[in-house]
Enzyme design. Structure first.
Site, PDB file in Angstrom:
ATOM      1  N   LYS A 168      -4.144  -5.114  -2.385  1.00  0.00           N
ATOM      2  CA  LYS A 168      -4.358  -3.707  -2.042  1.00  0.00           C
ATOM      3  C   LYS A 168      -5.685  -3.289  -2.672  1.00  0.00           C
ATOM      4  O   LYS A 168      -5.798  -3.170  -3.889  1.00  0.00           O
ATOM      5  CB  LYS A 168      -3.212  -2.845  -2.564  1.00  0.00           C
ATOM      6  N   SER A 173       0.362   6.503   4.493  1.00  0.00           N
ATOM      7  CA  SER A 173       0.185   5.883   3.188  1.00  0.00           C
ATOM      8  C   SER A 173       1.290   4.835   3.007  1.00  0.00           C
ATOM      9  O   SER A 173       2.112   4.639   3.904  1.00  0.00           O
ATOM     10  CB  SER A 173       0.199   6.908   2.073  1.00  0.00           C
ATOM     11  N   LEU A 174       1.324   4.200   1.853  1.00  0.00           N
ATOM     12  CA  LEU A 174       2.323   3.151   1.634  1.00  0.00           C
ATOM     13  C   LEU A 174       3.303   3.593   0.564  1.00  0.00           C
ATOM     14  O   LEU A 174       2.922   4.273  -0.388  1.00  0.00           O
ATOM     15  CB  LEU A 174       1.638   1.880   1.135  1.00  0.00           C
ATOM     16  N   CYS A 212      13.804  28.865 -20.723  1.00  0.00           N
ATOM     17  CA  CYS A 212      12.569  28.525 -20.020  1.00  0.00           C
ATOM     18  C   CYS A 212      11.399  29.143 -20.788  1.00  0.00           C
ATOM     19  O   CYS A 212      11.598  30.022 -21.631  1.00  0.00           O
ATOM     20  CB  CYS A 212      12.638  29.093 -18.599  1.00  0.00           C
ATOM     21  N   CYS A 259       9.551  34.172 -12.602  1.00  0.00           N
ATOM     22  CA  CYS A 259       9.096  33.378 -13.744  1.00  0.00           C
ATOM     23  C   CYS A 259       7.637  33.036 -13.457  1.00  0.00           C
ATOM     24  O   CYS A 259       7.332  32.378 -12.458  1.00  0.00           O
ATOM     25  CB  CYS A 259       9.923  32.093 -13.869  1.00  0.00           C
ATOM     26  N   LYS A 303       3.609  -7.022   4.064  1.00  0.00           N
ATOM     27  CA  LYS A 303       3.843  -6.486   5.410  1.00  0.00           C
ATOM     28  C   LYS A 303       4.756  -7.425   6.174  1.00  0.00           C
ATOM     29  O   LYS A 303       4.581  -8.655   6.079  1.00  0.00           O
ATOM     30  CB  LYS A 303       2.520  -6.383   6.178  1.00  0.00           C
TER      31      LYS A 303
HETATM   32  S1  IVH Z   1      -1.849  -1.474   5.071  1.00  0.00           S
HETATM   33  C1  IVH Z   1      -0.161   2.669   5.541  1.00  0.00           C
HETATM   34  N1  IVH Z   1      -3.256  -3.098   3.650  1.00  0.00           N
HETATM   35  O1  IVH Z   1      -3.832   1.624   0.895  1.00  0.00           O
HETATM   36  C2  IVH Z   1      -0.565   1.812   6.627  1.00  0.00           C
HETATM   37  N2  IVH Z   1      -3.508  -0.784   3.196  1.00  0.00           N
HETATM   38  O2  IVH Z   1      -1.609   3.509   0.316  1.00  0.00           O
HETATM   39  C3  IVH Z   1      -0.730   0.425   6.267  1.00  0.00           C
HETATM   40  N3  IVH Z   1      -5.114  -0.278   1.440  1.00  0.00           N
HETATM   41  O3  IVH Z   1      -4.465   4.005   3.367  1.00  0.00           O
HETATM   42  C4  IVH Z   1      -1.727   0.211   5.223  1.00  0.00           C
HETATM   43  N4  IVH Z   1      -5.682  -2.353   0.982  1.00  0.00           N
HETATM   44  O4  IVH Z   1      -6.404   2.635   2.570  1.00  0.00           O
HETATM   45  C5  IVH Z   1      -2.967  -1.808   3.879  1.00  0.00           C
HETATM   46  N5  IVH Z   1      -4.424  -4.714   2.497  1.00  0.00           N
HETATM   47  C6  IVH Z   1      -4.160  -3.427   2.716  1.00  0.00           C
HETATM   48  C7  IVH Z   1      -4.772  -2.388   1.981  1.00  0.00           C
HETATM   49  C8  IVH Z   1      -4.411  -1.075   2.259  1.00  0.00           C
HETATM   50  C9  IVH Z   1      -5.892  -1.081   0.672  1.00  0.00           C
HETATM   51  C10 IVH Z   1      -5.064   1.188   1.354  1.00  0.00           C
HETATM   52  C11 IVH Z   1      -5.275   1.855   2.682  1.00  0.00           C
HETATM   53  C12 IVH Z   1      -4.103   2.759   2.871  1.00  0.00           C
HETATM   54  C13 IVH Z   1      -3.578   2.858   1.491  1.00  0.00           C
HETATM   55  C14 IVH Z   1      -2.087   3.117   1.533  1.00  0.00           C
END
Ligand code: IVH
Length: 677
Positions: free
Chosen positions: A119, A84-85, A403, A432, A285
């Protein structure tokens, strides 16, 4: 003679019911009928249609109502993980990202070239081409293993099925985002809450004909496994695949500095509503693929990319009440219960207040008019208080010292900063019941046991009915009882059972992560699992004497410090925890954890660094060791094979200690020679 108009009325009424059930099931996630009742109704309508074809002109069942999404696809391991990002929310986060990239690559304030793309808010998929033939199409799954959805993907006509093998590498994996256009979504909006859900539902059909009914589109944005590698820049890669017939997003471009980043972020945010697909930010990127390779990944996301989210939607509302929530580690979080307000299309009635200090700093009080914001899936936050609207009789909020379970809470002193923590905690652990319930939510979560269909709401439901009290109960459920509960039916129970049975087989690292020891995240769990290898060895930790030695050894591993070892010790000092873990283990088949023995210059070797290098950063040096099969340790011990001494400010003490222990010392120059050889 059949009464046509009566039939029509009856058919219309039932179709309406079915659409309603569908809405409850897919969009609201709250079915009002059992699956079998739903199936009976659907079959009744299909039978009517085939008996009286004239009814089809009113609306075909199959067209109106999508089939139930399936979880029953063949699982296939990804050739390279689908990560994921990490997210950025403002200019500072982006400056930080660029800084980190430069630091890792040891560049001195270089304007590193970034490639910027929207994105796409859809569903990710990956396409594998072997000698030009599309051979696999997988969903993301858990990132390591995906599901075989090839037959559904090939219903998307714009996905190339065959490419001239002379034009592409023998192994060519394309990553893409599947989406449904806003226009197409309008036609089916009654059945799904948003385009993303529609795309997901469509992709998860067992019958590809169902997928075909909901028009899917895609944008290709990246690559997975590619052999041989023929691209040197992300921009070049996208241009080339466009020529090969893939659809790539047209509004992408190179940027060089923070001003350009901010400018394009603003421009595309302004453009956003006019696009025919949903986007929730921009992805930046590092354009140079060689740099990407050097930067590599952390356990969840690449270091070379970041998602810069669009600014959050804001709204104004009033605080009705401030309550507290207890997290799985005992952290007490104050929550503002607010007058329901729509923020970016979603009705919000709660907002987080983070911690006691935040309430004091912003002087937030019950009855206050506040501004809240909601960014993506994150829980809404309180931004500010409109003091002018405050009632004269309003009083400062007194943070509860107890709590929800009644136990006293405490703030700890932070080991590193020596300051009092902002967060109050309950230290009762499983005693708890509020913490215990949250721990169960963690156990079933995607990163832990990853039990499909066992979400937070299901934990709440089963917990309230006393069906689950501790983790082992998840694996001893009384399915007959569940079948009769509201919202459950034959199909959903059988799917749940399947998912639970499947999750019983778990690797040691995931198991360690799942048991929820504070400060032991996914990465540390892997390090610890690599140390113990088997659950048998790990279980020796219950014994206090053995534990002391183990913790000392663990302390030598990179990433495991005092904070972690104290936390592990605290966890196993509580007998109840040990009992709960033992009960859980009885239900499982825990697989040994082997770190893939990477072949390389440092195969099976343990190294340590002291001092900085001229050419590369410490982080990159560590990453090089790991990708060459070695391990980096955090302190000098007999297990160490080499101490690498960088030219810039090495620690004398470490060198002396290494000499004493007869550990081989490697200078920066020798290190470079090894890498070049
Ligand atoms: S690059 C993580 N580019 O976002 C590896 N991702 O949160 C690099 N996504 O799983 C991902 N548009 O499904 C990349 N232009 C884009 C994107 C993109 C949508 C989604 C993708 C990934 C998710 C990560």
């Amino acid at each position: 003679m059949v009464d046509k108009s009566k039939l029509e009325v009856n058919f219309k009424k039932k179709i309406k019911e079915l659409v309603e059930h569908n809405k409850n099931y897919y969009s609201k996630n709250r079915p009002k009928v059992s699956d079998s009742e739903y199936d009976i109704l659907k079959k009744e309508l299909i039978d009517l249609e085939s008996k009286f074809p004239f009814l089809k002109s009113i609306g075909s069942v199959n067209k109106i109502v999508g089939a139930t999404p399936s979880n029953d696809f063949k699982k296939i391991k990804h050739l390279s993980p689908m990560l994921s990002l990490s997210n950025a929310f403002n200019r500072e986060d982006m400056i930080d990202f660029v800084k980190k990239v430069n630091k890792f690559l040891n560049f001195d304030k270089k304007n590193i070239e970034l490639f910027c793309e929207p994105k796409i808010d859809g569903i990710s998929a990956t396409l594998v081409y072997e000698k030009g033939n599309l051979s696999k199409g997988l969903s993301r799954g858990d990132g390591t293993t995906g599901e075989d959805i090839l037959l559904n993907l090939i219903t998307i006509s714009s996905i190339p099925k065959k490419i001239d093998p002379k034009k592409v590498p023998d192994l060519f994996e394309i990553r893409c985002e599947i989406y449904i256009s806003k226009k197409d979504f309008l036609k089916i909006k009654d059945q799904f809450s948003n385009p993303r859900n529609a795309a997901s539902g469509s992709l998860r059909q067992k019958d590809p004909r169902e997928t075909k009914r909901i028009p899917l589109k895609y944008f290709a944005y990246g690559f997975g496994a590619v052999q041989p590698m023929i691209f040197s820049k992300q921009s070049e890669f996208l241009e080339k695949i466009k020529d090969l017939g893939f659809i790539v997003n047209p509004i992408s471009r190179e940027v060089k500095n923070i001003e350009e980043i901010e400018k394009i972020h603003q421009q595309i945010d302004d453009l956003r509503s006019s696009l025919d697909y949903d986007i929730d930010g921009l992805v930046f990127k590092v354009n140079d693929i060689n740099f990407q390779k050097r930067l590599g990944n952390t356990s969840n996301s690449p270091r070379w990319a970041i998602a810069y989210k669009f600014s959050a939607e804001k709204a104004s509302t009033r605080i009705k009440e401030i309550t507290i929530q207890v997290g799985r580690t005992g952290a007490i979080t104050p929550v503002a219960r607010v007058e329901p307000v729509t923020v970016g299309g979603v009705v919000v009635s709660n907002a987080t207040l983070h911690n006691e200090d935040e309430i004091i700093r912003k002087d937030i009080r019950v009855g206050d008019t506040i501004q809240i914001q909601r960014a993506g899936d994150v829980i809404p936050q309180v931004l500010s208080v409109d003091v002018s609207k405050r009632h004269k009789s309003s009083e400062k909020f007194k943070f509860p010292s107890k709590c929800l379970c009644g136990a006293e809470t405490k703030k700890e002193i932070n080991k590193t900063t020596k300051k009092l923590d902002a967060v109050r905690r309950c230290f009762k652990g499983y005693d708890c019941k509020f913490i215990a319930k949250e721990k169960l939510k963690h156990i079933v979560s995607k990163e832990a046991f990853n039990i499909d269909g066992f979400g937070k709401k299901v934990v709440d439901q089963f917990w309230n009915l006393n069906l689950i009290n501790e983790p082992a109960d998840i694996f001893k459920l009384d399915y007959k009882k569940i079948k009769n509960l509201e919202g459950w039916g034959d199909l959903s129970v059988s799917n749940l059972k399947k998912a639970i049975d499947k999750s019983k087989k778990i690797t040691l690292d995931k198991f360690i992560y799942s048991i929820g020891i504070r400060h032991i995240g996914q990465e540390n769990a892997k390090t610890i699992a690599a140390f113990f290898v088997s659950i048998k060895e790990f279980s020796k930790i219950y014994d206090l004497k053995i534990r002391k030695t183990m913790l000392k050894n663990l302390r030598e591993l990179d990433g495991i410090g005092e904070t972690q070892t104290i936390s592990i010790n605290n966890f196993f000092s509580i007998n109840k925890n040990i009992k709960i873990i033992k009960n859980l283990i009885k239900q499982l088949s825990i697989e040994n954890y082997f770190v893939e023995n990477r072949e390389g210059k440092f195969s099976n070797k343990k190294l340590m660094f002291t001092g900085g290098f001229k050419s590369i950063s410490r982080s990159e040096a560590k990453s090089i060791v790991e990708s060459n099969g070695g391990k980096v340790l955090g302190s000098i011990s007999k297990k160490l094979d080499f101490l690498i001494v960088g030219d810039s400010k090495p620690t004398r003490k470490k060198i002396d200690k290494a000499k004493e222990m007869k550990i081989k010392i490697i200078t920066e120059q020798e290190w470079n020679e090894i890498l070049d050889s």
